[in-house]
Design a protein around this motif. Structure first.
Motif, PDB file in Angstrom:
ATOM      1  N   GLN A 101       0.851  -1.184   0.000  1.00  0.00           N
ATOM      2  CA  GLN A 101       0.000   0.000   0.000  1.00  0.00           C
ATOM      3  C   GLN A 101       0.892   1.241   0.000  1.00  0.00           C
ATOM      4  OE1 GLN A 101      -3.333  -0.897  -0.065  1.00  0.00           O
ATOM      5  NE2 GLN A 101      -2.428  -2.945  -0.050  1.00  0.00           N
ATOM      6  N   ILE A 102       0.941   1.909  -1.146  1.00  0.00           N
ATOM      7  CA  ILE A 102       1.804   3.087  -1.247  1.00  0.00           C
ATOM      8  C   ILE A 102       1.286   4.172  -0.303  1.00  0.00           C
ATOM      9  CG2 ILE A 102       2.785   4.831  -2.756  1.00  0.00           C
ATOM     10  CD1 ILE A 102       3.690   1.945  -3.290  1.00  0.00           C
ATOM     11  N   SER A 103       2.145   4.630   0.563  1.00  0.00           N
ATOM     12  CA  SER A 103       1.757   5.607   1.569  1.00  0.00           C
ATOM     13  C   SER A 103       2.936   6.527   1.869  1.00  0.00           C
ATOM     14  CB  SER A 103       1.333   4.878   2.854  1.00  0.00           C
ATOM     15  OG  SER A 103       1.252   5.786   3.927  1.00  0.00           O
ATOM     16  N   LEU A 104       2.619   7.784   2.133  1.00  0.00           N
ATOM     17  CA  LEU A 104       3.664   8.740   2.501  1.00  0.00           C
ATOM     18  C   LEU A 104       3.740   8.933   4.011  1.00  0.00           C
ATOM     19  CD1 LEU A 104       3.122  11.460  -0.265  1.00  0.00           C
ATOM     20  CD2 LEU A 104       4.882   9.687  -0.185  1.00  0.00           C
ATOM     21  N   ASP A 105       3.040   8.087   4.750  1.00  0.00           N
ATOM     22  CA  ASP A 105       3.064   8.230   6.210  1.00  0.00           C
ATOM     23  C   ASP A 105       4.473   8.087   6.753  1.00  0.00           C
ATOM     24  OD1 ASP A 105       0.379   8.623   6.211  1.00  0.00           O
ATOM     25  OD2 ASP A 105      -0.143   6.593   6.852  1.00  0.00           O
ATOM     26  N   PHE A 106       5.243   7.191   6.120  1.00  0.00           N
ATOM     27  CA  PHE A 106       6.631   7.008   6.550  1.00  0.00           C
ATOM     28  C   PHE A 106       7.527   7.240   5.343  1.00  0.00           C
ATOM     29  CE2 PHE A 106       4.106   4.559   9.532  1.00  0.00           C
ATOM     30  CZ  PHE A 106       4.563   5.087  10.728  1.00  0.00           C
ATOM     31  N   ALA A 107       8.029   8.452   5.250  1.00  0.00           N
ATOM     32  CA  ALA A 107       8.896   8.843   4.147  1.00  0.00           C
ATOM     33  C   ALA A 107      10.144   9.492   4.726  1.00  0.00           C
ATOM     34  CB  ALA A 107       8.180   9.817   3.212  1.00  0.00           C
ATOM     35  N   SER A 108      11.281   9.162   4.160  1.00  0.00           N
ATOM     36  CA  SER A 108      12.537   9.694   4.664  1.00  0.00           C
ATOM     37  C   SER A 108      13.484   9.924   3.490  1.00  0.00           C
ATOM     38  CB  SER A 108      13.166   8.702   5.658  1.00  0.00           C
ATOM     39  OG  SER A 108      14.465   9.094   6.039  1.00  0.00           O
ATOM     40  N   ASN A 109      14.194  11.031   3.503  1.00  0.00           N
ATOM     41  CA  ASN A 109      15.218  11.269   2.498  1.00  0.00           C
ATOM     42  C   ASN A 109      16.571  10.880   3.072  1.00  0.00           C
ATOM     43  OD1 ASN A 109      13.642  12.296   0.352  1.00  0.00           O
ATOM     44  ND2 ASN A 109      13.507  14.275   1.372  1.00  0.00           N
ATOM     45  N   THR A 110      17.345  10.173   2.291  1.00  0.00           N
ATOM     46  CA  THR A 110      18.658   9.757   2.784  1.00  0.00           C
ATOM     47  C   THR A 110      19.556  10.967   3.002  1.00  0.00           C
ATOM     48  OG1 THR A 110      19.398   9.401   0.508  1.00  0.00           O
ATOM     49  CG2 THR A 110      18.558   7.486   1.695  1.00  0.00           C
ATOM     50  N   ASP A 111      20.367  10.875   4.040  1.00  0.00           N
ATOM     51  CA  ASP A 111      21.261  11.992   4.362  1.00  0.00           C
ATOM     52  C   ASP A 111      22.579  11.862   3.582  1.00  0.00           C
ATOM     53  OD1 ASP A 111      22.780  10.067   5.628  1.00  0.00           O
ATOM     54  OD2 ASP A 111      22.205  10.659   7.650  1.00  0.00           O
ATOM     55  N   ALA A 112      23.547  12.652   3.972  1.00  0.00           N
ATOM     56  CA  ALA A 112      24.817  12.678   3.231  1.00  0.00           C
ATOM     57  C   ALA A 112      25.550  11.349   3.279  1.00  0.00           C
ATOM     58  CB  ALA A 112      25.710  13.787   3.791  1.00  0.00           C
ATOM     59  N   GLN A 113      25.192  10.521   4.246  1.00  0.00           N
ATOM     60  CA  GLN A 113      25.821   9.194   4.336  1.00  0.00           C
ATOM     61  C   GLN A 113      24.922   8.098   3.778  1.00  0.00           C
ATOM     62  OE1 GLN A 113      26.010  11.380   7.235  1.00  0.00           O
ATOM     63  NE2 GLN A 113      27.890  11.992   6.183  1.00  0.00           N
ATOM     64  N   GLY A 114      23.797   8.522   3.196  1.00  0.00           N
ATOM     65  CA  GLY A 114      22.869   7.534   2.639  1.00  0.00           C
ATOM     66  C   GLY A 114      21.939   6.923   3.670  1.00  0.00           C
ATOM     67  N   ASN A 115      21.945   7.469   4.880  1.00  0.00           N
ATOM     68  CA  ASN A 115      21.124   6.896   5.947  1.00  0.00           C
ATOM     69  C   ASN A 115      19.679   7.368   5.874  1.00  0.00           C
ATOM     70  OD1 ASN A 115      23.418   5.662   7.134  1.00  0.00           O
ATOM     71  ND2 ASN A 115      23.940   7.603   8.118  1.00  0.00           N
ATOM     72  N   PHE A 116      18.770   6.493   6.206  1.00  0.00           N
ATOM     73  CA  PHE A 116      17.368   6.860   6.367  1.00  0.00           C
ATOM     74  C   PHE A 116      16.864   6.250   7.668  1.00  0.00           C
ATOM     75  CE2 PHE A 116      17.418   2.868   4.039  1.00  0.00           C
ATOM     76  CZ  PHE A 116      16.477   2.106   4.707  1.00  0.00           C
ATOM     77  N   GLN A 117      15.794   6.817   8.189  1.00  0.00           N
ATOM     78  CA  GLN A 117      15.246   6.306   9.450  1.00  0.00           C
ATOM     79  C   GLN A 117      13.765   6.642   9.551  1.00  0.00           C
ATOM     80  OE1 GLN A 117      17.533   6.574  13.132  1.00  0.00           O
ATOM     81  NE2 GLN A 117      15.799   7.576  14.119  1.00  0.00           N
ATOM     82  N   PHE A 118      13.000   5.704  10.053  1.00  0.00           N
ATOM     83  CA  PHE A 118      11.582   5.911  10.323  1.00  0.00           C
ATOM     84  C   PHE A 118      11.336   5.628  11.800  1.00  0.00           C
ATOM     85  CE2 PHE A 118      12.141   3.963   6.121  1.00  0.00           C
ATOM     86  CZ  PHE A 118      11.632   4.957   5.295  1.00  0.00           C
ATOM     87  N   THR A 119      10.592   6.485  12.428  1.00  0.00           N
ATOM     88  CA  THR A 119      10.250   6.251  13.832  1.00  0.00           C
ATOM     89  C   THR A 119       8.739   6.139  13.977  1.00  0.00           C
ATOM     90  OG1 THR A 119      10.183   8.623  14.267  1.00  0.00           O
ATOM     91  CG2 THR A 119      12.262   7.506  14.688  1.00  0.00           C
ATOM     92  N   GLY A 120       8.314   5.545  15.073  1.00  0.00           N
ATOM     93  CA  GLY A 120       6.878   5.415  15.333  1.00  0.00           C
ATOM     94  C   GLY A 120       6.182   4.471  14.383  1.00  0.00           C
ATOM     95  N   VAL A 121       6.897   3.452  13.912  1.00  0.00           N
ATOM     96  CA  VAL A 121       6.310   2.516  12.950  1.00  0.00           C
ATOM     97  C   VAL A 121       5.412   1.521  13.693  1.00  0.00           C
ATOM     98  CG1 VAL A 121       6.800   0.811  11.165  1.00  0.00           C
ATOM     99  CG2 VAL A 121       8.370   2.734  11.509  1.00  0.00           C
ATOM    100  N   PRO A 122       4.161   1.375  13.237  1.00  0.00           N
ATOM    101  CA  PRO A 122       3.248   0.454  13.931  1.00  0.00           C
ATOM    102  C   PRO A 122       3.570  -1.007  13.627  1.00  0.00           C
ATOM    103  CG  PRO A 122       2.168   1.373  12.006  1.00  0.00           C
ATOM    104  CD  PRO A 122       3.514   2.055  12.123  1.00  0.00           C
ATOM    105  N   GLN A 123       2.953  -1.885  14.399  1.00  0.00           N
ATOM    106  CA  GLN A 123       3.175  -3.304  14.206  1.00  0.00           C
ATOM    107  C   GLN A 123       2.584  -3.766  12.877  1.00  0.00           C
ATOM    108  OE1 GLN A 123       1.576  -3.880  18.383  1.00  0.00           O
ATOM    109  NE2 GLN A 123       2.802  -5.704  18.152  1.00  0.00           N
ATOM    110  N   GLY A 124       3.187  -4.797  12.299  1.00  0.00           N
ATOM    111  CA  GLY A 124       2.668  -5.362  11.064  1.00  0.00           C
ATOM    112  C   GLY A 124       3.732  -5.468   9.996  1.00  0.00           C
TER     113      GLY A 124
END
Lengths: 34, 213
Positions: free
Chosen positions: B187-210
Motif C-alpha cells: 500500500q503506497i503511503s507517505l506516512d513514513f517517508a525519509s530522504n537519505t542523508d549525506a551518508q545515505g542513511n534513512f530512518q523511520f520512527t513510530g512505525v506500527p506493528q505489522g
C-alpha cells in the motif's frame, strides 16, 4: 517524474516484507540500489 | 465511559494555568495526575478547557510529543457512533504526555492519537467528555493509546556498483497486506517517508506493528 521501486532481496528471492513487532529498532543495514 | 467533571483552580498572575494537572498521585510515579475526577475552577465565564495525559497502551508510560486530536463524537440517525476531528488545530503532548485544549466548543469529545481513539486507563474503552458552556476545565485523566508499541526502522542506501552512499533519495516504508488468496500488495503511503542523508542513511520512527516493505 519519479518512479517508485520496491526494494527486493539481493539473493533473487524478490520482495521482502519486514515484520514490525514494536518497541524495537530494526537496522536494515546497507541496501544496494541499482 | 462518559465523564462530565466538576472544575476549579485558576490562572496565576502571568496568565499561566495553575493546578492544571494537580491531584492525588496514586501510582507512585509522581505524575501529579491519576485521572481522578478533581475539582478545579477557571475564572467565571472562562471558555471550557480539556486536559489529559496520553500513555502507551502496552507499558503505561507517558507519550511525549504525540499529537492528541480532539475528536467530536456524534451519532447518525441510525444511532451509529461517529468520530470526527472537530477542531481545526492539534496539540502535541509535553514530555510528561500531557495535552491541553483551550476554548473548546460545547459537544462530546474523545481524544484520538495514532489514528485511533485513546481509551480510559481502566480498560472501559474510548473515554469521552461532554463539554457544556461554563464547565471550566475537564480532565480526561490518563488515556491509553492502543497499539502503543512502535518501532524504529533504519538503514543505508548505497549504489550497487560503486558502493557509494546514495544521497537525497526518498525512501518509503509502506504497509503490506496479503489477501485471502495469498496475493501480496504494498500500500503506497507517505506516512513514513525519509530522504537519505549525506551518508545515505534513512530512518523511520513510530512505525506500527505489522508487515512493511
Amino acid at each position: 517524474m519519479s518512479q517508485l521501486t520496491e526494494l527486493t532481496s539481493s539473493d533473487g528471492k524478490g520482495s521482502v516484507s519486514i515484520q514490525i513487532n514494536g518497541d524495537e529498532t530494526l537496522t536494515l543495514g546497507r541496501i544496494e540500489v541499482k | 465511559m462518559n465523564r462530565t467533571l466538576a472544575t476549579a483552580g485558576g490562572r496565576d498572575p502571568a496568565g499561566r494555568l495553575s493546578g492544571l494537572f494537580e491531584g492525588r498521585d496514586t501510582d507512585g510515579e509522581g505524575s501529579g495526575d491519576d485521572g481522578s475526577e478533581q475539582a478545579m475552577q477557571l475564572p467565571q465565564g472562562a471558555p471550557p478547557e480539556v486536559v489529559g495525559i496520553l500513555v502507551g497502551g502496552s507499558d503505561g508510560k507517558p507519550l511525549a510529543g504525540e499529537q492528541a486530536l480532539l475528536c467530536a463524537i456524534t451519532y447518525s440517525s441510525e444511532g451509529k457512533r461517529l468520530v470526527g476531528q472537530s477542531v481545526d488545530r492539534t496539540v502535541s503532548t509535553d514530555p510528561l504526555g500531557r495535552f491541553q485544549y483551550v476554548s473548546v466548543p460545547p459537544g462530546t469529545y474523545s481524544i484520538c492519537a495514532r489514528g485511533v481513539e485513546a481509551e480510559s486507563a481502566d480498560g472501559e474503552g474510548p473515554a469521552t467528555v461532554t463539554v457544556k458552556n461554563g464547565d471550566g476545565r475537564l480532565n480526561f485523566g490518563r488515556l491509553a493509546v492502543p497499539g502503543g508499541r512502535r518501532a524504529t526502522v533504519k538503514g543505508t542506501l548505497v549504489a550497487d556498483d560503486t558502493k557509494e552512499p546514495i544521497v537525497g533519495r526518498q525512501v518509503l516504508l509502506c504497509p503490506v497486506t496479503t489477501d485471502e488468496q495469498g496475493v501480496r500488495s504494498v500500500q503506497i503511503s507517505l506516512d513514513f517517508a525519509s530522504n537519505t542523508d549525506a551518508q545515505g542513511n534513512f530512518q523511520f520512527t513510530g512505525v506500527p506493528q505489522g508487515p512493511m516493505a
